[in-house]
Design an enzyme around this catalytic site. Sequence first.
Site, PDB file in Angstrom:
ATOM      1  N   LYS A  20     -45.752  -9.559   3.617  1.00  0.00           N
ATOM      2  CA  LYS A  20     -44.803 -10.622   3.278  1.00  0.00           C
ATOM      3  C   LYS A  20     -44.082 -11.102   4.537  1.00  0.00           C
ATOM      4  O   LYS A  20     -43.878 -12.306   4.724  1.00  0.00           O
ATOM      5  CB  LYS A  20     -43.812 -10.082   2.242  1.00  0.00           C
ATOM      6  N   GLY A  90     -33.988 -13.271   1.078  1.00  0.00           N
ATOM      7  CA  GLY A  90     -33.096 -13.287   2.232  1.00  0.00           C
ATOM      8  C   GLY A  90     -33.781 -13.833   3.467  1.00  0.00           C
ATOM      9  O   GLY A  90     -33.158 -14.524   4.282  1.00  0.00           O
ATOM     10  N   ASP A 303     -36.854  -0.753   4.762  1.00  0.00           N
ATOM     11  CA  ASP A 303     -37.607  -1.031   3.539  1.00  0.00           C
ATOM     12  C   ASP A 303     -38.410   0.165   3.028  1.00  0.00           C
ATOM     13  O   ASP A 303     -38.788   0.200   1.853  1.00  0.00           O
ATOM     14  CB  ASP A 303     -38.544  -2.223   3.736  1.00  0.00           C
ATOM     15  N   LYS A 330     -29.125  -4.966   0.241  1.00  0.00           N
ATOM     16  CA  LYS A 330     -30.444  -5.453  -0.137  1.00  0.00           C
ATOM     17  C   LYS A 330     -30.387  -6.027  -1.553  1.00  0.00           C
ATOM     18  O   LYS A 330     -29.329  -6.422  -2.026  1.00  0.00           O
ATOM     19  CB  LYS A 330     -31.462  -4.318  -0.024  1.00  0.00           C
ATOM     20  N   ARG A 334     -29.290  -0.119  -2.220  1.00  0.00           N
ATOM     21  CA  ARG A 334     -30.436   0.798  -2.246  1.00  0.00           C
ATOM     22  C   ARG A 334     -30.059   2.219  -1.852  1.00  0.00           C
ATOM     23  O   ARG A 334     -30.739   3.165  -2.259  1.00  0.00           O
ATOM     24  CB  ARG A 334     -31.555   0.287  -1.329  1.00  0.00           C
ATOM     25  N   ARG A 376     -38.582  -2.669  -4.674  1.00  0.00           N
ATOM     26  CA  ARG A 376     -38.924  -1.428  -3.971  1.00  0.00           C
ATOM     27  C   ARG A 376     -38.462  -0.197  -4.748  1.00  0.00           C
ATOM     28  O   ARG A 376     -39.078   0.866  -4.652  1.00  0.00           O
ATOM     29  CB  ARG A 376     -38.362  -1.453  -2.550  1.00  0.00           C
ATOM     30  N   LYS A 402     -41.386  -9.959  -6.887  1.00  0.00           N
ATOM     31  CA  LYS A 402     -40.711 -10.462  -5.684  1.00  0.00           C
ATOM     32  C   LYS A 402     -41.579 -10.301  -4.445  1.00  0.00           C
ATOM     33  O   LYS A 402     -41.584 -11.170  -3.560  1.00  0.00           O
ATOM     34  CB  LYS A 402     -39.380  -9.747  -5.494  1.00  0.00           C
TER      35      LYS A 402
END
Length: 424
Positions: A20, A90, A303, A330, A334, A376, A402
Amino acid sequence: MAISITPKQLSGTVCVPPSKSLAHRAIICASLSRGRSVITNIEYSQDIRATIGAMKSLGTMIFEYDDYLEIDGTTTFMRNQCEINCFESGSTLRFMIPISLVCESNLHYIGEGRLGKRPMQVYYDIFEQQGISYLYRENVLDLYIRGRMHGGEFEIPGDVSSQFLSGLLFALPLIDEDSRIVITSPMQSKGYVDLTLQMLEKYGIHIENHDYREFIIRGGQQYQACDYRVEADFSQAAFYLVAGALHNDVLLQDLNIDSYQGDKVVIELLKQMGCQFERTAQGDRMSCQKMHAITIDGSQCPDIIPVMALACAVSEGTSRIENISRLRIKECDRLKATVEVINQLGGQAKEFEDAMEIQGVASLQGGHVSSYHDHRMAMMEAIASSVCDQPVVIDDEQCVDKSYPDFWEDFQSLGGDFHECELG
């Protein structure tokens, strides 16, 4: 609708979806180029659709096919008054703002979810310095901007988000004046900056990087159209590499082991925990007999922290993951969410302001968890089911759209067993 995942060992081959991060960058660079470029190996996640839509809003001609794009940037900047919907991306928001101000413009940015809560002060400070008019609402992405950006000297922090730097690096070469960006605090997520610089170079833009402390940008440059194939995404591969470390047998195809992606560090982290990484002609796999605890600096790889925390949760000893306060801004908080999920599944984790500690257990129990509407988190919870004694029930499994719309299909192809259910 929620899903209930029955604990099963995963086995089989998966083609890792395209990056991505690189797709965002390739679409932008091609759109800023005079002429036609073809971007192949495209997956139409919500975030990528947001960037495609944003460039179209500026006038770019983008033709969408099953797994590739044809982009003609000749008409980019033909529209100087438009609305740009970033949805929950974002990257789209922070990349597009400087780009859309290359010419005198009247812009309206909108979005969804927590995007309006993401820090934006870096750009507001630049607007103040350059006399760019702006109006926004707190905690909602409803941002009006009018004006044009000029070259010169920019001071920005390196510990909020590398996306601000990338946005400036995309835009400033197109401005007549030369520019200099000074990074006022240690640069985090350097891997993402490297991806931006790599893509800019491919499309004919030259930036001087002085050890991530200063960037010199010559004005009046021109992007050169070219074709590009998006490489596989290490952020997504991390879920399957951790699955391999958890005694599943997953063969990964299409990984570029020489990639600039910062999340490639997942391989080294798992090796430090006692895992073995094997490359074959058919693909790559991770395996492990017994994992032991580790200390991870998460500042450069935010991530992959949720799924690495899962690996720590079933490792021998106490692991610590540090420098992760940015996880709180995020799609959800998270840091807090990861600790909560591990504990809800039967693990032992503690939350700190900028870190988490995880005491390893032999196996997880399972139970009801929230995805927090975060792709995630949902994918980490799916992989966690393979080391649980009881089913794992997840709400809002569709949030994976997403970044990885085919995740549940791929999970099922590996033997993942799940069905829709009602939350009690």
